[in-house]
Design a protein around this motif. Sequence first.
Motif, PDB file in Angstrom:
ATOM      1  N   ILE A 147       3.066  -5.374  -9.751  1.00  0.00           N
ATOM      2  CA  ILE A 147       3.351  -3.938  -9.762  1.00  0.00           C
ATOM      3  C   ILE A 147       4.486  -3.629 -10.735  1.00  0.00           C
ATOM      4  O   ILE A 147       5.631  -4.043 -10.532  1.00  0.00           O
ATOM      5  CB  ILE A 147       3.716  -3.449  -8.345  1.00  0.00           C
ATOM      6  N   THR A 148       4.164  -2.886 -11.797  1.00  0.00           N
ATOM      7  CA  THR A 148       5.156  -2.490 -12.791  1.00  0.00           C
ATOM      8  C   THR A 148       5.598  -1.055 -12.539  1.00  0.00           C
ATOM      9  O   THR A 148       5.096  -0.378 -11.633  1.00  0.00           O
ATOM     10  CB  THR A 148       4.567  -2.594 -14.201  1.00  0.00           C
ATOM     11  N   LYS A 149       6.495  -0.551 -13.382  1.00  0.00           N
ATOM     12  CA  LYS A 149       6.986   0.815 -13.236  1.00  0.00           C
ATOM     13  C   LYS A 149       5.895   1.849 -13.496  1.00  0.00           C
ATOM     14  O   LYS A 149       6.055   3.026 -13.161  1.00  0.00           O
ATOM     15  CB  LYS A 149       8.177   1.059 -14.164  1.00  0.00           C
ATOM     16  N   GLU A 150       4.773   1.420 -14.052  1.00  0.00           N
ATOM     17  CA  GLU A 150       3.644   2.319 -14.295  1.00  0.00           C
ATOM     18  C   GLU A 150       2.729   2.438 -13.080  1.00  0.00           C
ATOM     19  O   GLU A 150       1.815   3.268 -13.077  1.00  0.00           O
ATOM     20  CB  GLU A 150       2.815   1.808 -15.470  1.00  0.00           C
ATOM     21  N   ASP A 151       2.967   1.611 -12.047  1.00  0.00           N
ATOM     22  CA  ASP A 151       2.049   1.498 -10.919  1.00  0.00           C
ATOM     23  C   ASP A 151       2.657   2.070  -9.638  1.00  0.00           C
ATOM     24  O   ASP A 151       3.849   2.377  -9.579  1.00  0.00           O
ATOM     25  CB  ASP A 151       1.680   0.028 -10.697  1.00  0.00           C
ATOM     26  N   ALA A 152       1.826   2.162  -8.597  1.00  0.00           N
ATOM     27  CA  ALA A 152       2.287   2.638  -7.295  1.00  0.00           C
ATOM     28  C   ALA A 152       1.738   1.733  -6.197  1.00  0.00           C
ATOM     29  O   ALA A 152       0.605   1.247  -6.278  1.00  0.00           O
ATOM     30  CB  ALA A 152       1.840   4.074  -7.048  1.00  0.00           C
ATOM     31  N   VAL A 153       2.549   1.512  -5.191  1.00  0.00           N
ATOM     32  CA  VAL A 153       2.116   0.764  -4.016  1.00  0.00           C
ATOM     33  C   VAL A 153       2.326   1.650  -2.798  1.00  0.00           C
ATOM     34  O   VAL A 153       3.386   2.256  -2.627  1.00  0.00           O
ATOM     35  CB  VAL A 153       2.875  -0.587  -3.904  1.00  0.00           C
ATOM     36  N   ILE A 154       1.276   1.772  -1.968  1.00  0.00           N
ATOM     37  CA  ILE A 154       1.289   2.666  -0.812  1.00  0.00           C
ATOM     38  C   ILE A 154       1.098   1.810   0.431  1.00  0.00           C
ATOM     39  O   ILE A 154       0.055   1.191   0.623  1.00  0.00           O
ATOM     40  CB  ILE A 154       0.169   3.724  -0.912  1.00  0.00           C
ATOM     41  N   SER A 155       2.130   1.759   1.280  1.00  0.00           N
ATOM     42  CA  SER A 155       2.212   0.758   2.343  1.00  0.00           C
ATOM     43  C   SER A 155       2.277   1.393   3.730  1.00  0.00           C
ATOM     44  O   SER A 155       2.994   2.376   3.938  1.00  0.00           O
ATOM     45  CB  SER A 155       3.457  -0.106   2.113  1.00  0.00           C
ATOM     46  N   ASP A 156       1.539   0.816   4.690  1.00  0.00           N
ATOM     47  CA  ASP A 156       1.643   1.244   6.093  1.00  0.00           C
ATOM     48  C   ASP A 156       3.069   1.021   6.588  1.00  0.00           C
ATOM     49  O   ASP A 156       3.676  -0.020   6.322  1.00  0.00           O
ATOM     50  CB  ASP A 156       0.657   0.434   6.946  1.00  0.00           C
TER      51      ASP A 156
END
Length: 416
Positions: free
Chosen positions: A143-152
Motif C-alpha cells: 500500500i503506497t500513498k496512492e492507495d487506500a486500505v479500508i479495515s473493519d
Amino acid sequence: MNIFHTKGWPLASQWRHTHAQSHLRQVLAQELCKIREAGTWKEERVITSMQGVDINVQGSHKKLLNFCANNYLGLSSHPRIIKAAEEALRKYGAGLSSVRFICGTQNLHKELEQKIAKFHNREDAILYPSCFDANAGLFEALITKEDAVISDELNHASIIDGIRLCKGKKLRYKHRDMTDLELRLREADGCRMKVVVTDGVFSMDGNVAPLPDIRKLADKYGALMFIDEAHATGFFGNTGRGTEEFFNMTGRVDIINSTLGKALGGASGGYTTGPAELVQFLRQRGRPYLFSNALPPPVVAAGIEALNILMSSSELFERVRANTSHFRQKMSQAGFTVAGENHPICPVMLGDARLANVFADKMLEKGIYVIGFSYPVVPEGKARIRVQLSAAHSKEDIDKAVSAFVEIGQQLNVVD
C-alpha cells in the motif's frame, strides 16, 4: 562460579540506576497498580506438559482440562506431527541462522509453500515467522500513498499495526456494517488501489465476516478483498478451507493471510497466499521476510504434515464441528449467553472484568483451564471467558466443563 561476574560483568544487584531509569520505574509502577485495581491483571499460568486437552499447570496437583488453546484440531501434540518434526530436526538441524534470500531456504520451505497454495487453491504462497509478520509485511510493502486500505474496526491487532506501517489512506468501517463500508469505499474514490481488509472469523467474538456482501461492494467499487484466516484455516468450512468455503465462494478472495500456529500444528509461522505476482513482490519487498530468520525446519515439517492430515481425511474438522454444536447447545440451555456463530470460539459473556477473572479462577479449581478476557483485549463492559473447542475433546470433557460453568455460575449469580 558466575562467569559473567568473574569476567568483570556486574551482578544484577550491582547495576547503577540512573535518575531517568528510576523515573521510568515509578511511572510503570503506577500504571501496573491501575491495571490491578481495575481487575484486568493478566496472570501467566505456567504449563509443564505438552499442549493438549489434558495439561499440567505449575502449582496445580492435578491434570486440567484445557478449553482455551487455539489447538482446534488437536494437532499440537499429535504423534504424526511430533514424528515429522523430530525427523526434520535430525535431517535439517534446529535452524537456518539466516534469512531466506541469503542461505535460509531449504527444500522443506518450498514444499510447504507449494502445499499451502494447493490447499487454498491459489497460485503461490510465502512463509513468514508469524501471521503477525505476514500482516506487517503485506500492507507496508503493497500500500503506497496512492492507495487506500479500508479495515473493519474490530480486526486483529496485527492487521491494525500492519496498516499503521503503510503510507496509504487509512479508513475504518464499523464492524460488519456494509452501509458504513460503502461510505468508506466512496471516500477512497480516486485511489490507485483500494483494499477491503477483514478477519474471516473475529477471534474475540467468534463471529464471521459477511464475505458475500463485502465481495459485492468490493466489485462495485473496484476494490481488492483481503482476509486474515488465522481462526478459520484447517477447520472452518466443509473441508477446512476457511471462511470463503463456509460461504461457498472459494477463490473469490484476492489475498489470504493465515497461520501455522493454531490449527496447523500449533507451533509458529504465518503466510500470505494469492496471485503469483504478489508473492514474488513480497519476496523482494516484505521486510519481515527479508530481515527475519527462516522458519526452523521442525516447524516447517510439522506444517507440512498437518496439511497432509487435513487433505487426506475430514475426520478432525467434522469432530470439532460436532463438539462446538454440543457445547453451545448445552451452555444455552443452562442460561449462559454464548456469543458468535457456530464456531469453536465460544465467548461466554459476563460483562464485568473482575467477575470474569474470578469465574476463571474458580473454574481452574474445578479442573477446567479457561481464561477471563477483559479490556484492553476486548472492549470495556464486554468481559468474557473465551472457551475454545478442539477435535481432541471428548463429549465427556465438554459435559464436565459445562457442569463446572453451571455450578460456578449459580454461585456467582450469573445463571439461576
